[in-house]
Write an enzyme that holds these catalytic residues in place. Structure first.
Site, PDB file in Angstrom:
ATOM      1  N   ARG A  87       1.028  -1.245   0.118  1.00  0.00           N
ATOM      2  CA  ARG A  87      -0.165  -0.052  -0.045  1.00  0.00           C
ATOM      3  C   ARG A  87       0.809   1.421   0.028  1.00  0.00           C
ATOM      4  O   ARG A  87       0.797   2.093  -0.887  1.00  0.00           O
ATOM      5  CB  ARG A  87      -0.989  -0.058   1.032  1.00  0.00           C
ATOM      6  CG  ARG A  87      -2.258  -1.011   0.957  1.00  0.00           C
ATOM      7  CD  ARG A  87      -3.011  -1.101   2.067  1.00  0.00           C
ATOM      8  NE  ARG A  87      -2.412  -1.536   3.202  1.00  0.00           N
ATOM      9  CZ  ARG A  87      -2.504  -1.086   4.620  1.00  0.00           C
ATOM     10  NH1 ARG A  87      -3.511  -0.488   4.802  1.00  0.00           N
ATOM     11  NH2 ARG A  87      -1.765  -1.485   5.604  1.00  0.00           N
TER      12      ARG A  87
ATOM     13  N   ASN B 273      -6.615  -2.391   1.656  1.00  0.00           N
ATOM     14  CA  ASN B 273      -6.526  -4.142   1.494  1.00  0.00           C
ATOM     15  C   ASN B 273      -8.071  -4.643   1.605  1.00  0.00           C
ATOM     16  O   ASN B 273      -9.079  -4.162   2.008  1.00  0.00           O
ATOM     17  CB  ASN B 273      -6.134  -4.423   2.766  1.00  0.00           C
ATOM     18  CG  ASN B 273      -4.406  -4.527   2.683  1.00  0.00           C
ATOM     19  OD1 ASN B 273      -3.953  -4.287   1.610  1.00  0.00           O
ATOM     20  ND2 ASN B 273      -4.103  -4.653   3.949  1.00  0.00           N
TER      21      ASN B 273
END
Ligand SMILES: [Fe+3]
Ligand SMILES: [Mg+2]
Ligand SMILES: [Zn+2]
Ligand SMILES: [Zn+2]
Lengths: 744, 351
Positions: free
Chosen positions: A20, A38
Site C-alpha cells: 500500500r 486491503n
C-alpha cells in the site's frame, strides 16, 4: 484535459509486504488521485483518477517498481464512476475483510536493510541483527494469529521507540510505514551467548560466537524459524565430531556463505541457480561441487552436489563476516528424526550432547519453519523442500474444491494442506510423520491453518497406506470435524500434484518413486498412469520384484540387489556377489521363493544398482543410495548396449542387472549414467505407447538428472512436465490429494 | 488373496483388526446379558456362577514344531485362557477332527503330549469327541478344547491387595480393573513361538535354535496372585502384544505407553524378525502372560514372577497413562510411534 477513472483489483502476495505505501508513493509520483486499501482474499483495491499521462505513469511504475517480495497473481482493471478525489490516501481496511488473505511468509533481509546494518553512521541500525522493513524479515514464523499485525506476532513484546514509531506512521516512508515487524537496537530483540550448560558468556555475542566456531566449537544459533547448528566447514575433525554427535553418519549438511563469490569458489552456479540463491526466499540450492573440493569432504560424503545458501538475516551476515573465510556449516538444529528446535529449552534438552554453545535471542519463534531446498535438474527448477519463504502462501488451482478439505499428505518428509475454493494452503515442511512427535506437529500446523482461516473441513483426504501414521491422524481429524475420510493411491496423488501445478485434468503420468502403497497391496513406485480427472489406470510399471521383509529392503540396498538377482540367478552365485550375512542370506533365500509382497519401485532399482556398483550398501538417510548413484554418474558416457525392454505391461528392470554383470569391467560412471538414462528412456517409451498429449513426471526419483534427461530426450516432442511450485517427492502429495477432490 | 470385505479370509483368523471387527459385526449380537463376565467383555473366558468357562480350537502348521506340538498347544491355550481370568483350571474337554489318512503314529504322539501337558497343569481331561473328514477337507487335524475353572483363594487375596488403592468392581482379571499408572509386565521373552513355527515351516524353514514357549501358565499365575495387586492378565497369542495392548487401551479407556528397550527378546528372535521384516509386537506367544499391576505392587509381582521357571525373564515394559490415547511405543532410539492392531502382512511404509 481528458480525465480517466479506474478501479484496479490486484491479488497475490500484496499484503504485509509494503504494497500500500508503494502504491501511495507511485500514485503521488504519477500525480493521480484516489485511494488504496486491503480487501479480503489477499486482494488490494486501488482507485485512481487522473489524466492519460498520469495513469500511464502509474501503470508503468506499478509493474516496473514492484516491491521485491510482492507478487501479482491477478490484476483486474475496470473503468469506474468519477468520485473527484482531492488526493491519494491509504484507507484502513476496516471491516471490509471477510474472505481470508494469504499468510505472509518469511523473507530474507533486503539490501536496503543490510546497508543500514553496515553503516556506522546509522546509530539505530548499525550492526543491528534484527533489522527489517516492509520488504523483508520474518512474518509467518513469528505470527500467533491473523491478521498480520504487530500485536499478533512475537514482536508485540518489543514496543516501538519514538523514532521507529515515527517511521511506522509516516506514509512517505515506503519501507517502514505500517511495517509490522520493524525495530531498532533501542527497542528490538537482544542476543545472548551461553554455554550449553547455561553459563552466560560476556562480550559481543556475535564476535564471540565467530571466535569459538573458528576454534572448533559447535554452536546452536537461533534464527527465524528454528535453530541451526553452526560449525567450521573446513575442519574434518569438527565435521566428524558433529556427525558423531548428531548420529548422522552420511546425510549432507547445508553450508551458508556471505556472498555468491564465496559460493562460486566451491561450486558452479548457473544463472537460474544464481537467481534462486539471491531470491527473497533464499532456499538452500544444491550446487555442483567444483573439484578438487576445498571444504571438508565429510560435509556431503559421496555426493557431487553441496547445499549452499546465502545469509538471510543480518544476524547471519554479521556472524559470517566474522568467521574464517565467511562460510559456515548451518545444518538444522534437531535431533536425528525429530523436529528442529525452536526454543532454548529444546536445545538444552535435545541438543545437549550435540552443541557446545547456544547463541539465542529473546524473540519467540511462534511457528517452526525449516529452510527450503531446491535444485536444478536438466535445466528445470526442482523444489525439494517447500518451506521458509514459500510456506504458507497458497497455490491457486484452476478448479475449486466444493467444500473445505484437509489433506494429510504421505509419511516421510511430509507436508499437509488446507484447501478451500481454488486455494491450497500447504503447510510448511513438517518432516517424517512416522515419528509421533512429528505427526503431532502436522496436526498442530493443520489446526493452526484451520483456526486462522476459520474454516471447518468437510472432507479429510489421506494416502491409502494403512500403515502411515498420517492415515491415523486423518481418522482422528475426520472424527474431530465430523468430516468424511477419503483415501487416494500414492502415485496417482503424485501425478495429480503436477496436474494441479499446471492446471491439466488428464494425461499420462510417470511416477518414479521410492515406495507407495499400491491398489493391489504391493509396493508401487515405477508406474505409468493414464488418468482423466478422478479416474486413472495403471498402464505400465517396473517389473515386480519380490519384496519379502518389506521395509528392511529399503534400508539395505544389498538385500534388494540379492532379490533382483534371485529372479534369474541361483543363490550360490548371489552369495558371491552380495556381502550380506550368511543367516540373512539363508532366510532370504528361503522366504523369497514364497513372497506375497512385490515391488515396482524405481528407488529400489537405483538402490540395488548402487549396491552392485559398490557405491552404497547401507542407507542412513532417505534417498542416499540413489543420490550417491546419481553423483557417481558424473562425467560418464551413455553406453548403447543397454536396452530395458517393455514386456507386456512390465518394464523389465532385471535386464539392467544382467547387463551390469556382463559389463563389470567398464568405468563406474559410464555404468551409472547408462542405467539411469536408459531407465528414463524406457519409461518414456512405454508412456508414448499411450499416445499422450503430455507426460507428467513426479515422485521422489523425478529429480534425478539422468532419468529425467532420459525421459526428456526421448519424448519425441511430447511435452514433459515436472512440478514447479511443489516438490516432486512426497512434499507435493498434499497438493495432489487436494486436487483430486476438485473432481467430486 | 480374496477380498476380506466379501468373504472370510485368513486375515480374519489372524487375531488383528479384521478378526476384531468380525467378532463385533457377527458374534456380539449373541450376548443376552448372561454371566458375571459375559460375551460382551470379549475376554479370554466367561464367568458363570463363579465358574470360569472357555473354549478354543487349534490348528497349526506344522503340527510338530520346535518346542511343542498341537496337543501341548491345545491344553496350554485353554488352561491359560482360564488362568488369565484369574481362574484355577480344573477340567478340559477334548474334541478332535482329523483328515482321512492321518497317521495313527502322529495321533499317538499328540495324545501323549496332551496327557503330559495336562499333568503338568494339573487339569483333567473329562470328556471328548472324535470326527474324521474326507481328505483335504481340513489341514490334517483340528483340536478343540473347552475348560472350566474356579476362583481360588489367591484370587481373593489379589483383590484384597488391589482394593487398598482402588475401587474394584470385578473380582476377576478383566480390563475394567485397569487404572492410570498401572505397570505393564510381560512374563518373559516375546516372539519365541512365532519364530519357532516359522523356522519349522516347510518352505520357510531356516536354521534356528528358537523353541516355542508353549506352556501352561496356571502355576505361574497362582504365584503372582499370592503376591496380589494384579488388575488384569492376558496372554499375547495371535496378534501379539500389539493386539493385546490395544484391547486393554480400548476396554479401559486409557492409554498405554511401552518402551521397546524393556521388552525381553532373545537375540536370535530379534535378528530373525529383522531379516523377515516382522514386527516384534505382532508376534504370537503361547507361554507368556502380560499383567497390569498396581504401581505399589509391581516390583513384588515382578520378583515373584522371576522366581518361577516360567517368568525368569519377566520385565516391566511400560505403564498405563490417562494422558495419552491408544498404545504408544518408545523405540530404542527414543522415537515414538503408534502401535495399532495388526492388519495382516506387513505393509511397506518406507519410501
Ligand atoms: Fe512418494
Ligand atoms: Mg484377563
Ligand atoms: Zn528490509
Ligand atoms: Zn526503534
Amino acid at each position: 484535459m481528458m480525465e480517466y477513472s479506474y478501479r484496479i483489483i490486484i491479488s497475490g502476495i500484496v499484503q504485509g509486504v509494503g504494497f500500500r505505501p508503494f502504491i501511495y508513493r507511485i500514485a503521488t509520483k504519477a500525480n493521480v488521485k484516489g485511494y488504496v486499501r486491503n480487501l479480503g482474499g489477499s486482494e488490494v483495491e486501488v482507485r485512481i483518477e487522473g489524466n492519460k499521462e498520469g495513469i500511464a505513469e502509474f501503470m508503468r511504475l506499478l509493474f516496473s517498481k514492484l516491491p521485491p517480495v510482492a507478487e501479482i497473481e491477478e490484476i483486474k482493471i475496470e473503468e469506474s464512476e468519477f468520485e473527484s478525489f482531492n488526493d491519494f490516501k491509504i484507507l484502513a481496511s476496516g471491516n471490509e475483510i471477510r474472505t481470508p488473505s494469504q499468510i505472509p511468509p518469511d523473507f530474507a533481509v533486503c539490501d536496503e536493510c543490510m546497508k543500514e546494518v553496515l553503516d556506522p553512521n546509522n546509530p539505530r541500525r548499525y550492526k543491528y541483527a534484527f533489522n527489517s522493513c516492509a520488504y523483508c524479515g520474518p512474518r509467518f514464523s513469528m505470527m500467533y494469529k491473523l491478521p498480520y499485525d504487530r500485536e499478533n506476532t512475537s514482536m508485540k513484546h518489543f514496543p516501538l521507540c519514538d523514532e521507529c514509531k515515527h517511521e511506522y506512521y509516516d506514509p512517505n516512508n515506503e519501507r517502514r510505514f505500517d511495517a509490522q515487524g520493524i525495530s531498532c537496537n533501542r527497542d528490538g530483540p537482544r542476543l545472548y551467548l551461553e554455554t550449553i550448560d547455561g553459563e552466560k558468556v560476556n562480550g559481543d555475542p556475535i564476535e564471540l560466537t565467530a571466535k569459538i566456531i573458528n576454534e572448533g566449537y559447535i554452536v546452536a544459533v537461533k534464527g527465524i524459524g528454528g535453530f541451526h547448528i553452526a560449525a567450521n566447514p573446513f575442519d574434518d575433525d569438527v565435521v566428524l565430531k558433529l556427525r558423531e554427535r548428531k548420529n548422522r553418519p552420511q546425510q549432507p549438511f547445508a553450508v551458508m556463505a556471505l556472498n555468491l563469490d564465496i559460493i562460486e569458489k566451491y561450486t558452479y552456479i548457473s544463472s537460474i541457480e544464481r537467481s534462486l540463491l539471491t531470491s527473497p526466499q533464499r532456499p538452500i540450492v544444491l550446487l555442483k561441487k567444483r573439484e578438487p573440493y576445498q571444504l571438508s569432504k565429510h560435509i556431503s560424503p559421496g555426493l557431487d552436489r553441496e547445499g549452499f545458501f546465502l545469509y538471510y538475516t543480518p544476524l547471519h551476515y554479521l556472524l559470517l563476516s566474522n568467521v574464517k573465510n565467511n562460510i559456515l556449516i548451518m545444518t538444522s538444529g534437531n535431533k536425528h528424526g525429530f523436529p528442529m528446535c525452536i526454543s532454548e529449552e529444546c536445545v538444552k534438552k535435545k541438543l545437549k550432547d550435540v552443541v557446545d554453545y547456544v547463541l539465542y535471542h529473546n524473540r519467540e519463534i511462534a511457528n517452526r519453519v525449516d529452510d527450503s531446498v531446491v535444485r536444478v535438474s536438466s535445466g528445470r527448477i526442482m523444489m525439494l523442500r517447500r518451506s521458509r519463504g514459500y510456506a504458507p502462501t497458497w497455490i491457486r488451482l484452476k478448479r475449486k474444491v466444493k467444500e473445505p478439505i484437509v489433506a494429510v499428505g504421505a509419511e516421510l518428509q511430509n507436508v499437509g494442506a488446507l484447501a478451500f475454493d481454488d486455494k491450497v494452503v500447504l503447510t510448511q515442511y513438517i518432516g517424517d510423520t512416522d515419528e509421533l512427535e512429528t505427526l503431532n506437529e502436522l496436526d498442530k500446523a493443520l489446526s493452526l491453518l484451520i483456526s486462522w482461516y476459520n474454516i471447518k473441513p468437510k472432507v479429510i483426504i489421506a494416502d491409502k497406506n494403512p500403515a502411515y501414521q498420517s492415515t491415523y491422524l486423518a481418522h482422528k481429524l475426520a472424527e474431530r470435524f465430523s468430516a468424511d475420510l477419503v483415501q487416494i493411491q500414492h502415485h496417482y496423488a503424485h501425478i495429480l500434484s503436477v496436474s494441479a501445478d499446471y492446471g491439466y485434468e488428464e494425461g499420462v503420468g510417470i511416477a518414479i518413486d521410492g515406495i507407495g502403497y499400491g491398489d493391489d497391496g504391493n509396493g508401487w513406485g515405477g508406474e505409468i498412469i493414464k488418468f482423466d480427472r478422478e479416474r486413472y489406470e495403471r498402464k505400465y510399471h517396473l517389473k515386480y520384484i519380490p519384496y519379502v521383509g518389506g521395509d528392511v529392503n529399503a534400508l539395505k540396498p544389498e538385500r534388494m540387489l540379492a532379490l533382483f538377482l534371485s529372479t534369474f540367478m541361483n543363490w550360490d552365485e548371489i552369495r558371491r556377489i552380495v556381502s550380506l550375512g550368511d543367516r540373512e542370506l539363508e532366510i532370504l533365500e528361503k522366504i523369497s521363493k514364497r513372497s506375497t509382497l512385490f515391488t515396482s519401485s524405481t528407488g529400489r532399482v537405483l538402490d540395488a544398482v548402487s549396491a552392485f556398483l559398490g557405491i552404497c550398501k547401507y542407507r542412513t538417510y532417505e534417498g542416499e543410495p540413489a543420490m550417491k548413484l546419481e553423483a557417481s554418474a558424473r562425467g560418464g558416457k551413455i553406453l548403447d548396449s543397454l536396452e530395458i525392454p517393455i514386456v507386456g505391461e512390465e518394464i523389465d528392470t532385471t535386464v539392467i542387472f544382467k547387463w551390469l554383470l556382463q559389463n563389470r569391467d567398464k568405468p563406474i560412471n559410464d555404468l551409472a549414467i547408462t542405467v539411469q538414462y536408459k531407465l528414463g528412456e524406457s519409461l518414456v517409451k512405454a508412456s508414448l505407447k499411450l499416445n499422450p498429449e503430455r507426460i507428467l513426471v513426479s515422485g521422489g526419483a523425478a529429480v534425478n538428472e539422468y532419468i529425467l534427461k532420459g525421459i526428456i530426450d526421448n519424448s519425441e516432442g511430447v511435452e514433459v512436465l515436472t512440478p514447479r511450485r511443489i516438490p516432486a517427492g512426497d512434499g507435493g502429495i498434499a497438493l495432489g490429494q487436494s486436487y483430486y477432490l476438485t473432481f467430486f | 488373496m480374496s477380498d476380506p470385505k466379501s468373504v472370510i479370509t485368513l486375515l480374519h483368523g489372524a487375531g488383528g483388526a479384521y478378526m476384531h471387527n468380525l467378532i463385533k459385526e457377527y458374534f456380539l449380537q449373541l450376548y443376552d446379558g448372561f454371566g458375571e463376565v459375559g460375551l460382551d467383555v470379549l475376554d479370554d473366558a466367561a464367568v458363570i456362577n463363579g465358574v470360569v468357562f472357555t473354549t478354543d480350537s487349534y490348528t497349526v502348521r506344522p503340527i510338530f514344531f520346535k518346542g511343542g506340538d498341537i496337543g501341548r498347544l491345545a491344553v496350554s491355550g485353554t488352561v491359560n485362557d482360564i488362568a488369565m481370568m484369574g481362574g484355577d483350571p480344573i477340567a478340559l474337554s477334548l474334541a478332535i477332527v482329523m483328515e482321512e489318512g492321518f497317521p495313527k503314529s502322529d495321533l499317538a504322539r499328540i495324545v501323549e503330549s496332551i496327557k503330559k501337558t495336562a499333568e503338568e497343569a494339573n487339569v483333567h481331561i473329562v470328556t471328548g469327541d472324535t470326527k474324521v473328514m474326507e481328505k483335504n477337507a481340513l489341514d490334517k487335524i483340528v483340536i478343540n478344547t473347552s475348560g472350566i475353572g474356579v476362583a481360588s483363594e489367591e484370587l481373593k487375596h489379589n483383590f484384597n491387595v488391589l482394593r487398598k488403592n482402588r475401587n474394584v468392581k470385578h473380582e476377576w482379571l478383566v480390563p475394567m480393573n485397569i487404572r492410570d499408572g498401572d505397570k505393564i509386565i510381560v512374563s518373559g521373552t516375546i516372539g519365541d513361538h512365532a519364530i519357532a513355527i516359522l523356522s519349522s515351516r516347510e518352505g520357510v524353514g531356516f536354521e534356528s535354535n528358537i523353541q516355542s514357549d508353549v506352556t501352561p501358565l496356571n502355576k505361574m499365575m497362582k504365584t503372582v496372585l499370592e503376591v496380589g495387586g494384579v488388575a488384569d492378565a492376558k496372554d499375547p497369542t495371535r496378534g501379539g502384544l500389539a493386539d493385546l495392548l490395544n484391547d486393554w487401551a480400548e476396554k479401559s479407556g486409557l492409554g498405554i505407553y511401552i518402551r521397546e528397550s524393556e521388552i525381553p527378546v532373545k537375540e536370535e528372535v530379534s535378528s530373525a524378525i529383522e531379516f523377515l521384516g516382522l514386527d516384534l509386537l505382532e508376534l504370537g506367544n503361547e507361554g507368556k502372560a502380560v499383567l497390569a499391576v498396581s504401581p505399589e505392587m509391581a516390583r513384588d509381582v515382578l520378583e515373584a514372577l522371576r522366581s518361577t521357571p516360567w517368568g525368569k525373564d519377566a520385565n516391566i515394559i511400560g505403564e498405563v497413562r490417562k494422558d495419552i490415547e491408544g498404545v504408544i511405543l518408545e523405540t530404542v532410539i527414543g522415537g515414538k510411534r503408534l502401535v495399532t492392531r495388526p492388519t495382516g502382512d506387513p505393509v511397506p511404509r518406507i519410501c
